[in-house]
Write an enzyme that holds these catalytic residues in place. Structure first.
Site, PDB file in Angstrom:
ATOM      1  N   GLY A   1       0.552  -1.078  -0.407  1.00  0.00           N
ATOM      2  CA  GLY A   1      -0.173   0.093  -0.007  1.00  0.00           C
ATOM      3  C   GLY A   1       1.307   0.768  -0.034  1.00  0.00           C
TER       4      GLY A   1
ATOM      5  CB  VAL B   1       0.337  -6.814   3.943  1.00  0.00           C
ATOM      6  CG1 VAL B   1       0.265  -8.813   4.670  1.00  0.00           C
ATOM      7  CG2 VAL B   1      -0.004  -6.033   4.378  1.00  0.00           C
TER       8      VAL B   1
ATOM      9  CE  LYS C   1      -1.734  -1.810   7.409  1.00  0.00           C
ATOM     10  NZ  LYS C   1      -3.475  -1.569   7.350  1.00  0.00           N
TER      11      LYS C   1
ATOM     12  CG  ASP D   1     -11.549   1.390   1.619  1.00  0.00           C
ATOM     13  OD1 ASP D   1     -12.201   2.079   1.129  1.00  0.00           O
ATOM     14  OD2 ASP D   1     -10.113   1.262   2.207  1.00  0.00           O
TER      15      ASP D   1
END
Length: 478
Positions: free
Chosen positions: A132, A137, A152, A246
């Site tokens: 991201g 991850v 993460k 989200d």
């Protein structure tokens, strides 16, 4: 003895204190642990009675509570002393407290609230399984029992703004608060010199997004089973006073490969506690093409923004593409903003269409809540088998006109609709938008009375969008 303390990402510059001397928030609760420990005072070790009540460490003097500290986001590590042996150091806001004795059971309890320092001693990072804007991850194994986890990893060098710190602290606190079978489990948190590590449940089934891409056509009955499970998870999140904000196929996970019966919701990076004032860390957040129109319109919103996102997912499963599929990012946003949905493209039974329109009603007051949706006649079969596992309060007259729902349910079970994952859903890239001032925003009444953001849009892969974080975002900028 002088102790060199490491700076911590979680230190609060506005709260320099360590101990609190006023009344404990929940004085009547039973202590989880209590024991006599050695502490150093005036260069000598003396005995003191310590206790733990959930996330609070309590310090007693002559059997009377003298002071306490909130352990959330404090740093935890083992220390050794030649005189008294193994001990624990708790650091918070550049201050610390050490105690010695039979500390191993204390450490094992405290790790669920505190930030640990010794990640590399506990875990081995393997291949990268996700990426991201601010975190990667990795698959990882525990060095002691070989168990697999998802880690993460946030790179500190990318988290330079104060809002980044608050955002990660909020994500951690929300995941710890929910902790049920419907949500990806957070086990513990570590801080290293360069990274923060969140140790998460490893889900072998991957994302629902990947399942949709390779799945055969969804029948209406198969769609109803999946949407029921997602709504059940959303209901449980809302019961905790949390907005996810989200929900999309990438953030719905399968615990086992191709097993739609065991799903959970992940990625709480944009989640927040609901507040009727509309004051959030971020205000405009989510993924264009998957959000409720009132969020894009800068209106006050409530839990029903998540319900709209579930409706979008139901539309995708039935039609094979997003209801706001557009030629580019701006087109997607504008379609989403005005809630232009071609319901006629959905080959649904009348009762199924009623649910879809109830989930995607552009008026949040008329939109179903999670509880109302779960009691909808479209889910009659699911509720029949699930009532022993999931208690839902009596339906408050969601649909009066479907009194003969059993007959219609028998009819729709034979229906089949074609699904083709050829839409923009299969090749969308993340993007970031944040924070908006609500002072001049039009307002929408909030229906729930309850209790705590980042926007990653989706657009076809040919439109490469760079991450953006803005303090102000208006419709003119779309």
């Amino acid at each position: 003895m002088d102790v060199k303390l490491k700076d911590s990402f979680f230190d609060d510059p506005e709260s320099p204190t360590f101990w609190v001397y006023n009344s404990l928030p929940n004085q009547d609760q039973i202590l989880e642990m209590q024991d006599t420990m050695y502490i150093q005072k005036d260069q000598e070790f003396c005995k003191r009675n310590l206790g733990i009540q959930k996330n609070y460490l309590l310090y007693f003097k002559k059997q009377k509570l003298q002071k306490w500290v909130n352990l959330n986001n404090s740093t935890l590590e083992y220390v050794k002393n030649q005189s008294v042996g193994l001990g624990i150091r708790i650091q918070k806001n550049k201050q610390y407290f050490e105690f010695y004795g039979d500390v191993e059971p204390w450490y094992n309890y405290l790790r669920q609230y505190c930030i640990q320092r010794n990640f590399s001693q506990n875990y081995t990072l393997l291949k990268k399984i996700g990426q991201g804007n601010f975190a990667d991850v990795h698959q990882a194994t525990n060095k002691f029992d070989g168990a697999e986890y998802a880690i993460k990893c946030f790179k500190k060098c990318k988290l330079k703004e104060s809002v980044d710190r608050l955002s990660i602290i909020k994500e951690i606190s929300i995941m710890k608060k929910i902790q049920n079978e419907s949500v990806i489990k957070l086990y513990e948190v570590f801080e290293g010199d360069d990274c923060l590590y969140l140790v998460l449940e490893y889900l072998r089934g991957g994302e629902l997004h990947q399942y949709i891409k390779k799945s055969p056509p969804f029948t209406e009955e198969k769609c109803s089973k999946l949407i029921f499970r997602i709504l059940k998870a959303v209901y449980q999140i809302h019961e905790k006073g949390i907005l996810h904000r989200d929900l999309k196929p990438e953030n719905i996970m399968l615990r086992n490969k191709d097993d739609l019966d065991n799903i959970c919701i992940g990625d709480f990076g944009l989640a927040d506690h609901y507040t009727s004032s509309g004051q959030y860390l971020f205000t405009r957040c989510g993924t264009p093409g998957y959000v409720a129109p009132e969020l894009l319109q800068d209106k006050l919103y409530d839990f029903k923004i998540d319900i709209y996102s579930v409706g979008i997912l139901m539309y995708i499963l039935i039609v094979g593409k997003s209801p706001f599929d557009g030629k580019d990012y701006d087109d997607v946003v504008m379609r989403n903003y005005y809630a232009k949905v071609k319901f006629e493209d959905c080959k649904l039974s009348e009762i199924g269409m009623n649910l879809l329109k109830g989930l995607m009603n552009k008026n949040p007051i008329q939109r179903f809540s999670a509880e109302e949706a779960l009691n909808h006649p479209w889910f009659a079969k699911e509720n029949y088998y699930k009532t022993s596992l999931f208690k839902i309060r009596k339906q408050n007259l969601v649909l009066k006109k479907f009194t003969n729902c059993e007959q219609q349910l028998n009819q729709f079970s034979a229906l089949s609709t074609q699904f083709s994952p050829k839409s923009s859903l299969s090749s969308l890239s993340p993007y970031g938008l944040t924070k908006c001032n609500l002072d001049d925003s039009p307002q929408t009444p909030n229906t729930p009375i309850a209790q705590h953001p980042f926007l990653s849009p989706r657009t076809p892969g040919r439109f490469k969008l760079k991450p953006v974080r803005k303090s102000q975002f208006t419709l003119k900028q779309i």
